[in-house]
Design a protein around this motif. Structure first.
Motif, PDB file in Angstrom:
ATOM      1  N   ALA A 116       0.816  -1.212   0.129  1.00 58.87           N
ATOM      2  CA  ALA A 116       0.064   0.046  -0.002  1.00 58.87           C
ATOM      3  C   ALA A 116       0.778   1.303  -0.100  1.00 58.87           C
ATOM      4  CB  ALA A 116      -0.902   0.116   1.129  1.00 58.87           C
ATOM      5  N   LEU A 123      -5.954  -0.651   6.823  1.00 54.39           N
ATOM      6  CA  LEU A 123      -5.169  -1.635   5.823  1.00 54.39           C
ATOM      7  C   LEU A 123      -5.031  -2.775   6.305  1.00 54.39           C
ATOM      8  CD1 LEU A 123      -3.170   1.275   4.151  1.00 54.39           C
ATOM      9  CD2 LEU A 123      -4.932  -0.039   3.074  1.00 54.39           C
ATOM     10  N   SER A 165      -4.333  -1.799 -10.412  1.00 54.96           N
ATOM     11  CA  SER A 165      -5.467  -1.658  -9.477  1.00 54.96           C
ATOM     12  C   SER A 165      -6.176  -2.940  -9.465  1.00 54.96           C
ATOM     13  CB  SER A 165      -6.416  -0.586  -9.906  1.00 54.96           C
ATOM     14  OG  SER A 165      -7.346  -0.893 -10.908  1.00 54.96           O
ATOM     15  N   ASP A 166      -7.198  -2.920  -8.765  1.00 61.17           N
ATOM     16  CA  ASP A 166      -7.906  -4.370  -8.616  1.00 61.17           C
ATOM     17  C   ASP A 166      -8.617  -4.781  -9.776  1.00 61.17           C
ATOM     18  OD1 ASP A 166     -10.979  -3.032  -8.428  1.00 61.17           O
ATOM     19  OD2 ASP A 166      -9.440  -1.900  -7.458  1.00 61.17           O
ATOM     20  N   SER A 195      -5.213   4.025  -6.653  1.00 58.39           N
ATOM     21  CA  SER A 195      -6.602   3.147  -6.383  1.00 58.39           C
ATOM     22  C   SER A 195      -6.846   2.619  -5.059  1.00 58.39           C
ATOM     23  CB  SER A 195      -6.296   1.871  -7.312  1.00 58.39           C
ATOM     24  OG  SER A 195      -5.433   1.121  -6.743  1.00 58.39           O
ATOM     25  N   LEU A 196      -5.832   2.970  -4.336  1.00 63.32           N
ATOM     26  CA  LEU A 196      -5.991   2.417  -2.853  1.00 63.32           C
ATOM     27  C   LEU A 196      -6.232   3.836  -2.002  1.00 63.32           C
ATOM     28  CD1 LEU A 196      -6.034  -0.140  -1.113  1.00 63.32           C
ATOM     29  CD2 LEU A 196      -3.837   0.144  -0.864  1.00 63.32           C
ATOM     30  N   TYR A 197      -5.336   4.787  -2.151  1.00 62.51           N
ATOM     31  CA  TYR A 197      -5.020   5.900  -1.327  1.00 62.51           C
ATOM     32  C   TYR A 197      -4.746   6.980  -1.759  1.00 62.51           C
ATOM     33  CZ  TYR A 197      -3.462   9.053   2.394  1.00 62.51           C
ATOM     34  OH  TYR A 197      -3.456  10.212   3.157  1.00 62.51           O
ATOM     35  N   ARG A 234     -11.910   0.550   0.063  1.00 57.23           N
ATOM     36  CA  ARG A 234     -11.174   0.189  -1.291  1.00 57.23           C
ATOM     37  C   ARG A 234     -10.169  -0.989  -0.922  1.00 57.23           C
ATOM     38  NH1 ARG A 234      -9.216   5.267  -4.867  1.00 57.23           N
ATOM     39  NH2 ARG A 234     -11.345   6.675  -4.544  1.00 57.23           N
ATOM     40  N   ALA A 235      -9.663  -1.084   0.186  1.00 57.33           N
ATOM     41  CA  ALA A 235      -8.563  -2.300   0.564  1.00 57.33           C
ATOM     42  C   ALA A 235      -9.585  -3.327   0.557  1.00 57.33           C
ATOM     43  CB  ALA A 235      -8.368  -1.894   2.083  1.00 57.33           C
ATOM     44  N   THR A 273     -10.075  -4.424  -3.157  1.00 59.38           N
ATOM     45  CA  THR A 273      -8.844  -4.823  -3.731  1.00 59.38           C
ATOM     46  C   THR A 273      -8.433  -6.323  -3.262  1.00 59.38           C
ATOM     47  OG1 THR A 273      -7.846  -2.681  -3.560  1.00 59.38           O
ATOM     48  CG2 THR A 273      -6.289  -4.343  -3.677  1.00 59.38           C
TER      49      THR A 273
END
Length: 210
Positions: free
Chosen positions: A15, A32, A162-163, A182-184, A196-197, A200
């Motif tokens: 991350a 996270l 990203s995911d 894509s996460l933060y 988001r985590a 993912t």
């Protein structure tokens, strides 16, 4: 040459928390870790990054890999070591930086784009390589360069990953990723990061098996 091995992780996902503030660290890193992340990178162009890294190191359970990104100098490696960081990610290949970090027991992931850089990083004792920006090379480009690299090097795709596109990289055997926007994004609250985590992790499980 000393090469620190990449630790075994259920989710080899780093991350990348660029822009994280020290007062946000506990909540964001906590959510996270709760979601399943065990590798956290706080880039050094974030506000007061070493304070955030120290906070994350102190709160993270055993088995978590916490450290810095955008590491450019040996002085920064020394400072990272002083706050307990064990992950050194750089945007470039500087053999002096890589070897000092390795000597201090850090997992090292320098950024590479070309075969020349990749082989230089491997020679310097890097734990693994961060192919960046992965979106420029694509899975086929990374696969072509990987053919000439030592098989024990961890390979991570970073930048434009990203995911939504884990499956493209899974086809060439890439399991490790660095995940940024894509996460933060700077200023995002812990609830949104946690959401988001979880998305993912779920996407990773769908591709690689839970």
């Amino acid at each position: 040459m000393m090469r620190i091995p990449f630790p075994t992780m259920k989710y080899p996902l780093i991350a990348i928390l660029r822009g994280l503030k020290p007062e946000e660290t506990q909540a964001v890193v906590g959510t996270l870790i709760e979601a399943g992340f065990t590798a956290i990178e706080i880039p050094l162009n974030s506000p007061d990054p070493f304070r955030s890294i120290e906070t994350a190191v102190k709160m993270a359970p055993d088995g978590c890999l916490i450290g810095a990104g955008t590491v450019l100098t040996t002085a920064q490696v020394e400072q990272l070591d002083s706050v307990g960081g064990k992950l050194m990610v750089s945007p470039n290949v500087d053999p002096e930086v890589i070897s000092l970090a390795a000597a201090k027991g850090m997992v090292t992931m320098p950024g590479v784009l070309t075969p020349t850089e990749a082989l230089l990083a491997a020679k310097a004792g890097a734990t693994g390589l961060k192919f960046f920006p992965a979106s420029v090379l694509g899975p086929s480009g990374i696969s072509a360069i990987r053919a000439i690299l030592p098989p024990d090097l961890e390979i991570a795709a970073v930048g434009g990953v990203s995911d939504t596109n884990f499956g493209d990289y899974a086809k060439i055997g890439i399991r490790s990723f660095g995940l940024g926007s894509s996460l933060y994004k700077a200023g995002m609250d812990a609830a949104e990061v946690g959401k988001r985590a979880r998305i993912t992790i779920s996407a990773y499980d769908a591709v690689y098996g839970a």
